[in-house]
Design a protein around this motif. Structure first.
Motif, PDB file in Angstrom:
ATOM      1  N   HIS A 141       0.818  -1.216   0.000  1.00 31.89           N
ATOM      2  CA  HIS A 141       0.000   0.000   0.000  1.00 31.89           C
ATOM      3  C   HIS A 141       0.850   1.264   0.000  1.00 31.89           C
ATOM      4  O   HIS A 141       0.336   2.357   0.248  1.00 31.89           O
ATOM      5  N   GLY A 142       2.150   1.122  -0.260  1.00 33.09           N
ATOM      6  CA  GLY A 142       3.008   2.288  -0.395  1.00 33.09           C
ATOM      7  C   GLY A 142       3.085   3.123   0.872  1.00 33.09           C
ATOM      8  O   GLY A 142       2.905   2.641   1.985  1.00 33.09           O
ATOM      9  N   ASN A 143       3.372   4.403   0.675  1.00 31.53           N
ATOM     10  CA  ASN A 143       3.440   5.348   1.791  1.00 31.53           C
ATOM     11  C   ASN A 143       2.028   5.784   2.138  1.00 31.53           C
ATOM     12  O   ASN A 143       1.383   6.491   1.368  1.00 31.53           O
ATOM     13  N   GLN A 144       1.551   5.388   3.295  1.00 26.03           N
ATOM     14  CA  GLN A 144       0.123   5.497   3.591  1.00 26.03           C
ATOM     15  C   GLN A 144      -0.249   6.768   4.338  1.00 26.03           C
ATOM     16  O   GLN A 144      -0.956   6.745   5.334  1.00 26.03           O
ATOM     17  N   GLY A 145       0.212   7.916   3.862  1.00 18.57           N
ATOM     18  CA  GLY A 145      -0.280   9.165   4.404  1.00 18.57           C
ATOM     19  C   GLY A 145       0.689   9.900   5.296  1.00 18.57           C
ATOM     20  O   GLY A 145       1.901   9.737   5.216  1.00 18.57           O
ATOM     21  N   ALA A 146       0.123  10.743   6.186  1.00 17.77           N
ATOM     22  CA  ALA A 146       0.857  11.623   7.102  1.00 17.77           C
ATOM     23  C   ALA A 146       1.623  12.700   6.351  1.00 17.77           C
ATOM     24  O   ALA A 146       2.615  13.224   6.848  1.00 17.77           O
ATOM     25  N   ASP A 147       1.171  13.064   5.138  1.00 21.26           N
ATOM     26  CA  ASP A 147       1.910  14.040   4.350  1.00 21.26           C
ATOM     27  C   ASP A 147       1.674  15.473   4.807  1.00 21.26           C
ATOM     28  O   ASP A 147       2.537  16.332   4.626  1.00 21.26           O
ATOM     29  N   TYR A 148       0.529  15.773   5.418  1.00 22.82           N
ATOM     30  CA  TYR A 148       0.321  17.133   5.920  1.00 22.82           C
ATOM     31  C   TYR A 148       1.288  17.415   7.060  1.00 22.82           C
ATOM     32  O   TYR A 148       1.957  18.453   7.092  1.00 22.82           O
ATOM     33  N   GLU A 188      16.905  -7.911  13.026  1.00 24.24           N
ATOM     34  CA  GLU A 188      16.035  -8.612  12.104  1.00 24.24           C
ATOM     35  C   GLU A 188      15.009  -7.663  11.486  1.00 24.24           C
ATOM     36  O   GLU A 188      14.450  -6.795  12.152  1.00 24.24           O
ATOM     37  N   ALA A 189      14.743  -7.878  10.200  1.00 24.08           N
ATOM     38  CA  ALA A 189      13.850  -6.980   9.481  1.00 24.08           C
ATOM     39  C   ALA A 189      12.431  -7.008  10.036  1.00 24.08           C
ATOM     40  O   ALA A 189      11.722  -6.012   9.978  1.00 24.08           O
ATOM     41  N   TYR A 190      11.999  -8.156  10.589  1.00 22.80           N
ATOM     42  CA  TYR A 190      10.647  -8.190  11.143  1.00 22.80           C
ATOM     43  C   TYR A 190      10.538  -7.213  12.305  1.00 22.80           C
ATOM     44  O   TYR A 190       9.483  -6.624  12.546  1.00 22.80           O
ATOM     45  N   TYR A 191      11.636  -7.025  13.041  1.00 20.53           N
ATOM     46  CA  TYR A 191      11.621  -6.088  14.159  1.00 20.53           C
ATOM     47  C   TYR A 191      11.561  -4.657  13.635  1.00 20.53           C
ATOM     48  O   TYR A 191      10.831  -3.820  14.160  1.00 20.53           O
ATOM     49  N   ILE A 192      12.332  -4.388  12.579  1.00 23.23           N
ATOM     50  CA  ILE A 192      12.254  -3.086  11.931  1.00 23.23           C
ATOM     51  C   ILE A 192      10.844  -2.847  11.417  1.00 23.23           C
ATOM     52  O   ILE A 192      10.299  -1.753  11.528  1.00 23.23           O
ATOM     53  N   LYS A 193      10.215  -3.859  10.833  1.00 25.96           N
ATOM     54  CA  LYS A 193       8.850  -3.726  10.342  1.00 25.96           C
ATOM     55  C   LYS A 193       7.931  -3.297  11.479  1.00 25.96           C
ATOM     56  O   LYS A 193       7.133  -2.368  11.349  1.00 25.96           O
ATOM     57  N   GLY A 194       8.029  -3.957  12.627  1.00 29.16           N
ATOM     58  CA  GLY A 194       7.194  -3.592  13.762  1.00 29.16           C
ATOM     59  C   GLY A 194       7.482  -2.189  14.257  1.00 29.16           C
ATOM     60  O   GLY A 194       6.577  -1.431  14.595  1.00 29.16           O
ATOM     61  N   GLN A 195       8.759  -1.811  14.282  1.00 27.04           N
ATOM     62  CA  GLN A 195       9.122  -0.481  14.737  1.00 27.04           C
ATOM     63  C   GLN A 195       8.662   0.573  13.747  1.00 27.04           C
ATOM     64  O   GLN A 195       8.136   1.620  14.147  1.00 27.04           O
ATOM     65  N   GLU A 196       8.861   0.328  12.469  1.00 20.84           N
ATOM     66  CA  GLU A 196       8.412   1.284  11.460  1.00 20.84           C
ATOM     67  C   GLU A 196       6.905   1.458  11.517  1.00 20.84           C
ATOM     68  O   GLU A 196       6.390   2.569  11.376  1.00 20.84           O
ATOM     69  N   ASP A 197       6.164   0.359  11.705  1.00 21.94           N
ATOM     70  CA  ASP A 197       4.714   0.460  11.792  1.00 21.94           C
ATOM     71  C   ASP A 197       4.302   1.303  12.993  1.00 21.94           C
ATOM     72  O   ASP A 197       3.384   2.126  12.913  1.00 21.94           O
ATOM     73  N   ALA A 198       4.970   1.088  14.134  1.00 20.76           N
ATOM     74  CA  ALA A 198       4.648   1.871  15.328  1.00 20.76           C
ATOM     75  C   ALA A 198       4.942   3.349  15.100  1.00 20.76           C
ATOM     76  O   ALA A 198       4.155   4.225  15.484  1.00 20.76           O
ATOM     77  N   GLU A 199       6.083   3.632  14.464  1.00 23.40           N
ATOM     78  CA  GLU A 199       6.433   5.022  14.193  1.00 23.40           C
ATOM     79  C   GLU A 199       5.447   5.639  13.207  1.00 23.40           C
ATOM     80  O   GLU A 199       5.081   6.815  13.331  1.00 23.40           O
ATOM     81  N   PHE A 200       5.006   4.847  12.223  1.00 21.24           N
ATOM     82  CA  PHE A 200       4.036   5.361  11.252  1.00 21.24           C
ATOM     83  C   PHE A 200       2.703   5.648  11.937  1.00 21.24           C
ATOM     84  O   PHE A 200       2.084   6.687  11.706  1.00 21.24           O
ATOM     85  N   ARG A 201       2.244   4.717  12.776  1.00 19.07           N
ATOM     86  CA  ARG A 201       0.978   4.955  13.494  1.00 19.07           C
ATOM     87  C   ARG A 201       1.098   6.183  14.387  1.00 19.07           C
ATOM     88  O   ARG A 201       0.132   6.926  14.576  1.00 19.07           O
ATOM     89  N   MET A 202       2.289   6.383  14.938  1.00 16.41           N
ATOM     90  CA  MET A 202       2.515   7.573  15.754  1.00 16.41           C
ATOM     91  C   MET A 202       2.387   8.826  14.897  1.00 16.41           C
ATOM     92  O   MET A 202       1.749   9.805  15.300  1.00 16.41           O
TER      93      MET A 202
END
Length: 462
Positions: free
Chosen positions: A38-45, A218-232
Motif C-alpha cells: 500500500h506504499g506510503n500510507q499518508g501523514a503528508d500534511y 532482524e527486518a521483522y523487528y524493523i517492520k514492527g518499529q516502522e509500523d509503530a512510528e508510522f501509526r505515531m
C-alpha cells in the motif's frame, strides 16, 4: 541373489527434488525484502508542516496568541429610520452588529464623522443620542430617503470634519482577540517477545542505528518499529489536522486517571470555526471559483502566497478544469519521447487576481483507512492557507513572529517532548530492567496544532 560389493557405486538413478525435499535440503525461495503493498500510507500534511520548520516550543499545556481586530469600522443600520425634506437631517438606529457588548465601550461612530450612504450621498453626524444617529446631508439639494439607509446594510465612515478652535474628539480603540489551544499527549507501543526475537527469519537484516549496540537487527523487528512510528505519525497528524478541543471536560475523561483529557484543535477544525467556506458542485468546478476565493483573501488583506492542500478527487478535477480552460490556447500537454508522444498534465501554481496559489495533493484526505474511508468527502475538499509569518501580539509571549500554521511542542530546560522514543527490555541484548520476557518500544509525543489569522483561511468543499 545379487552380490553387492562394498565400495562399489550405487545403482544408477535420477536425482530428483522429491528425494531432496523429503530431507528438507532446499532453502525456501522467499524474497528477502518486505514489499509495501500500500506504499506510503499518508501523514503528508504533518511531514510538510514539519519539513517547513514550522515548529515552536511551548512551556505550558495551553498556549495562546492575540490577534488584532479591524482598525476601522463601519456602522450597521437598523430600523427605525426617519427621513426629512431636501437639505434636512435624517435619523437612523445603530444596528446590533455595531453595538459593543456591555462594558466594552461606545459604538465606533462619533459625532462629526462623515459617511457615504448607500445612495452615494455624503452625510455629517450632528448628534448621537443612545443608539440613534442624526445626520445632515452635505448638499442642500439632497433629500435623504429609503435608498440612503437600508436596514441590515452598513455605512462606511470616510473621515471627520471639525470647526476651527474646537476640542479634540473622544479616542477610539481597536480591540484584540485571544486564541488559545492545547497540547495533546499521543502514545504508541511495539512489543516483541524474547522468543520472537530469536526466531529465524528469511527477511534481510537491516542496518538500523536503533538496533542493539548499533548492530543489524532482524527486518521483522524493523517492520514492527516502522509500523509503530508510522501509526505515531498518523496520530500526530490526525490531532493536528482533524482534532477538536475538549470542551466536555466532565465526560471526556481518561478512564485510567478519571481526569479530563487535553485535545488540540487541528487545522481543518480551526478553519471550520474561524475561517471561511466556499462551496462548489463536484464535476462543475470552474476557474472563476478562484475569483470568489480571491475576494475573501482580498477582503481580509491576506498575503499574496497561498498553499492549497487538495484532496485527490478535487486535485484531478482541478487538472481537468485547467486543461479545459486552456483548450483554445497554444499550450500543449504533449511532448516527444523516444519517437512517441507523452501527455503530461499537472498544475502546481496558479496566479490569479494578484495572488499565487500553490497546489499540493494531500493524501491524508484520501487514505481509505482514514479520512478517505467510505462515507467521507474529504477527497473532494481543499484547504487554502496563507503562507508567511505574523507578529505575536501576546504581551506575555516570547515567540516574536509566528508562522500562520505549524506545530507547538512541550519543551523546558532542554527536555523536548516533540517525539520521545525509548525501550524497556526484559529480553534481548543490552541491560535488562524488567522480569517480563519481552522488549517494548515506547513512543510518546506532547504536541499541539498552531494556527493564526483564521479569517484569511478558506475551506473549499461540496
Amino acid at each position: 541373489m545379487a552380490d553387492i560389493t562394498a565400495g562399489t557405486a550405487a545403482v544408477q538413478s535420477i536425482y530428483t527434488n522429491e528425494i531432496a525435499t523429503s530431507f528438507e535440503f532446499l532453502k525456501p525461495e522467499k524474497w528477502g525484502s518486505l514489499m509495501r503493498s500500500h506504499g506510503n500510507q499518508g501523514a503528508d500534511y504533518f511531514s510538510t508542516i514539519t519539513a517547513l520548520g514550522f515548529k515552536v516550543a511551548t512551556k505550558n499545556e495551553t498556549y495562546s496568541h492575540f490577534e488584532d481586530d479591524w482598525i476601522t469600522e463601519t456602522v450597521a443600520i437598523a430600523d427605525p429610520v426617519v427621513y426629512g425634506v431636501a437639505g434636512a437631517t435624517a435619523t437612523f438606529t445603530i444596528g446590533a452588529a455595531s453595538i459593543p457588548a456591555a462594558g466594552a465601550g461606545d459604538p465606533y461612530i462619533r459625532v462629526k464623522d462623515t459617511l457615504i450612504t448607500q445612495a452615494g450621498n455624503m452625510v455629517y453626524v450632528t448628534d448621537i443620542t443612545g443608539i440613534v444617529v442624526t445626520v445632515a446631508p452635505s448638499d442642500t439639494g439632497v433629500t435623504l430617503g429609503a435608498t440612503d439607509f437600508v436596514a441590515g446594510d452598513e455605512l462606511f465612515i470616510t473621515s471627520n470634519a471639525n470647526g476651527e478652535g474646537t476640542n479634540q474628539p473622544d479616542s477610539r480603540f481597536s480591540g484584540t482577540r485571544e486564541y488559545s489551544n492545547n497540547t495533546q499527549i499521543i502514545k504508541e507501543t511495539m512489543t516483541a517477545t524474547g522468543t520472537s526475537m530469536t526466531d529465524g527469519m528469511w527477511f534481510d537484516k537491516i542496518s538500523y542505528p536503533g538496533g542493539s549496540d548499533g548492530q543489524n537487527i532482524e527486518a521483522y523487528y524493523i517492520k514492527g518499529q516502522e509500523d509503530a512510528e508510522f501509526r505515531m505519525a498518523i496520530g500526530m497528524e490526525g490531532a493536528c489536522l482533524f482534532g477538536q478541543k475538549n470542551n466536555n471536560a466532565t465526560v471526556m475523561l481518561d478512564p485510567e486517571t478519571g481526569k479530563a483529557v487535553n485535545s488540540t484543535e487541528g487545522t481543518y477544525s480551526y478553519i471550520e470555526n474561524q475561517g471561511n467556506e466556499v462551496n462548489y458542485t463536484p464535476g462543475s468546478f470552474t476557474v472563476s471559483k478562484f475569483n470568489e476565493i480571491g475576494r475573501i483573501a482580498n477582503k481580509e488583506y491576506a498575503p499574496e502566497h497561498y498553499c492549497a492542500f487538495l484532496g485527490y478527487d478535487f486535485n484531478n478535477e482541478l487538472d481537468d478544469t485547467f486543461v479545459d480552460y486552456n483548450k483554445d490556447t497554444d499550450i500543449s500537454f504533449t511532448k516527444d519521447v523516444m519517437g512517441g508522444k507523452e501527455i503530461e498534465i499537472g498544475f502546481s501554481v496558479l496566479k490569479k487576481g494578484g495572488r499565487n496559489y500553490g497546489f499540493k495533493k494531500l493524501q491524508s484526505f484520501s487514505n481509505p483507512k482514514g479520512a478517505g474511508a467510505p462515507g467521507y468527502d474529504y477527497s473532494s475538499q481543499a484547504m487554502f492557507i496563507p503562507l508567511g509569518m505574523k507578529k505575536d501580539l501576546n504581551p506575555n509571549g516570547t515567540a516574536g513572529k509566528l508562522p500562520t500554521v505549524g506545530i507547538r511542542y512541550k519543551e523546558l530546560g532542554g527536555y523536548n517532548r516533540f517525539m520521545e522514543v525509548w525501550t524497556v527490555a526484559g529480553a534481548g541484548k543490552g541491560t535488562l530492567v524488567t522480569e517480563n520476557d519481552s522488549r517494548n518500544l515506547y513512543l510518546r509525543s506532547d504536541i499541539g496544532a498552531h494556527h493564526m489569522v483564521g479569517n484569511q483561511m478558506i475551506l473549499l468543499r461540496p
